[in-house]
Scaffold this motif. Structure first.
Motif, mmCIF file in Angstrom:
data_model
loop_
_atom_site.group_PDB
_atom_site.id
_atom_site.type_symbol
_atom_site.label_atom_id
_atom_site.label_comp_id
_atom_site.label_asym_id
_atom_site.label_seq_id
_atom_site.Cartn_x
_atom_site.Cartn_y
_atom_site.Cartn_z
ATOM 1 N N TYR A 122 -46.055 72.264 51.356
ATOM 2 C CA TYR A 122 -46.278 71.150 50.416
ATOM 3 C C TYR A 122 -47.729 70.668 50.353
ATOM 4 O O TYR A 122 -48.226 70.386 49.256
ATOM 5 C CB TYR A 122 -45.303 70.004 50.712
ATOM 6 N N ALA A 128 -39.472 70.828 60.525
ATOM 7 C CA ALA A 128 -39.942 71.336 59.223
ATOM 8 C C ALA A 128 -41.332 70.822 58.852
ATOM 9 O O ALA A 128 -42.136 71.547 58.269
ATOM 10 C CB ALA A 128 -38.945 70.959 58.129
ATOM 11 N N PHE A 129 -41.610 69.554 59.195
ATOM 12 C CA PHE A 129 -42.863 68.951 58.723
ATOM 13 C C PHE A 129 -43.805 68.543 59.854
ATOM 14 O O PHE A 129 -44.929 68.135 59.602
ATOM 15 C CB PHE A 129 -42.560 67.725 57.842
ATOM 16 N N GLY A 130 -43.330 68.641 61.098
ATOM 17 C CA GLY A 130 -44.189 68.273 62.230
ATOM 18 C C GLY A 130 -44.281 66.774 62.403
ATOM 19 O O GLY A 130 -43.573 66.002 61.740
ATOM 20 N N LYS A 153 -42.815 76.796 56.737
ATOM 21 C CA LYS A 153 -42.338 75.421 56.900
ATOM 22 C C LYS A 153 -42.842 74.504 55.787
ATOM 23 O O LYS A 153 -43.925 74.729 55.221
ATOM 24 C CB LYS A 153 -42.806 74.879 58.252
ATOM 25 N N GLY A 154 -42.062 73.469 55.530
ATOM 26 C CA GLY A 154 -42.452 72.489 54.511
ATOM 27 C C GLY A 154 -43.792 71.858 54.826
ATOM 28 O O GLY A 154 -44.586 71.568 53.929
ATOM 29 N N GLY A 155 -44.050 71.651 56.109
ATOM 30 C CA GLY A 155 -45.312 71.033 56.527
ATOM 31 C C GLY A 155 -46.527 71.873 56.205
ATOM 32 O O GLY A 155 -47.651 71.375 56.192
ATOM 33 N N GLN A 181 -52.738 65.305 56.360
ATOM 34 C CA GLN A 181 -53.061 66.401 55.447
ATOM 35 C C GLN A 181 -53.194 65.910 54.001
ATOM 36 O O GLN A 181 -53.846 66.544 53.180
ATOM 37 C CB GLN A 181 -51.967 67.465 55.503
ATOM 38 N N TYR A 182 -52.562 64.794 53.699
ATOM 39 C CA TYR A 182 -52.627 64.256 52.335
ATOM 40 C C TYR A 182 -53.703 63.185 52.182
ATOM 41 O O TYR A 182 -54.315 63.068 51.144
ATOM 42 C CB TYR A 182 -51.282 63.636 51.946
ATOM 43 N N TYR A 230 -48.705 65.055 59.527
ATOM 44 C CA TYR A 230 -48.362 65.453 58.161
ATOM 45 C C TYR A 230 -49.072 64.539 57.150
ATOM 46 O O TYR A 230 -49.632 65.016 56.158
ATOM 47 C CB TYR A 230 -46.839 65.412 57.974
ATOM 48 N N GLN A 287 -40.550 63.913 47.666
ATOM 49 C CA GLN A 287 -40.578 65.366 47.771
ATOM 50 C C GLN A 287 -40.057 65.819 49.142
ATOM 51 O O GLN A 287 -39.313 66.798 49.236
ATOM 52 C CB GLN A 287 -42.017 65.854 47.577
ATOM 53 N N HIS A 334 -36.659 68.057 49.860
ATOM 54 C CA HIS A 334 -36.656 69.300 50.641
ATOM 55 C C HIS A 334 -35.629 69.209 51.770
ATOM 56 O O HIS A 334 -34.888 70.169 52.015
ATOM 57 C CB HIS A 334 -38.057 69.539 51.220
#
Lengths: 114, 138
Positions: free
Chosen positions: A51, B48-50, A46-48, B58-59, B55, B33, B37
């Motif tokens: 990335y 896809a990213f939750g 998954k993208g999550g 995480q950054y 999300y 980004q 996607h």
């Protein structure tokens, strides 16, 4: 065995080296890397998951990135491996070979004896 | 063809990143980004990213505890030193004496005032920032 059968703990361990290896062949953007992982038999990543890993590697100096404009879209962020990334991959490849051999012998000793 | 939830997801993600004090550049890069996607795949962004808050985490992990203690320690140093220099400068100006290292009292007054103004500006900046974050949350 289906791709969806891989335990997530295994994927977490192998994802980083696999991404570096894919990028050592040529530059790629996230979706392309995900496709290559899937084609390689690791299943859908998954993208999550992907990335943030790419961002961590970029922060660590293992990857570099640049945006390439698309046709009216947001463009694509291409990643390339750096010299430090290539050196890291080289070390990981050597250690992975030893690790997978030992783990295989422990988990499946009969297979290892053949 | 993008998923119908894409724009809503990206709005939530942008808010979550701002709340975590991600820089404007980092926020724009992550949003671009993620959008790229989602356009490529047509996936449901939440699948896809939750959760966008997870999300974003995480950054840009929160740095609030560090900032809080930095503000407290900075306040004590600036206010104490500034207040002492200012008071000392005024007293010595009246008494016709010098302050530290033989400097004229007016230097103590100026430096002390600058430190206090810096302290107050820092408090106002943090307050405005906090109010902005609360507005975004609501």
């Amino acid at each position: 065995m289906g791709d969806a059968a891989w335990p997530s703990e295994w994927l977490r361990g192998v994802l980083g080296p696999a991404v570096l290896s894919i990028l050592s062949e040529r530059e790629a953007y996230g979706y392309l890397i995900a496709q290559r992982l899937e084609q390689g038999g690791l299943g859908h990543v998954k993208g999550g998951t992907l990335y943030p890993l790419l961002a961590r590697y970029e922060s660590a100096g293992l990857l570099e990135s640049s945006w390439q404009e698309g046709d009216g879209g947001p463009g694509r962020k291409f990643f390339t491996i750096t010299e430090a990334g290539a050196a890291e991959l080289s070390g990981l490849r050597e250690r992975w070979a030893a690790f997978s051999h030992r783990a295989g012998a422990l988990i499946n000793p009969e297979e290892a004896m053949r | 063809m993008t998923h119908p939830d894409t724009d809503a997801y990206l709005d939530e993600l942008r808010t979550a990143l701002e709340l975590r004090d991600a820089s404007d550049h980092q926020t724009a890069d992550i949003i671009r980004q993620t959008r790229s996607h989602l356009i490529d795949t047509g996936e449901d962004p939440y699948e896809a990213f939750g959760d966008p808050r997870d999300y974003a985490k995480q950054y840009a992990p929160h740095s609030t505890p560090v900032r809080f203690w930095a503000l407290i320690i900075g306040s004590v140093i600036l206010a104490t030193t500034g207040g002492w220099l200012l008071t000392n400068g005024i007293i010595n100006l009246v008494g016709g004496n010098t302050v530290l290292w033989g400097l004229p009292p007016v230097v103590g007054i100026i430096v002390g005032s600058l430190l206090i103004v810096t302290w107050m500006a820092a408090l106002v900046t943090v307050g405005v920032r906090h109010a902005r974050q609360r507005r975004i949350r609501n």
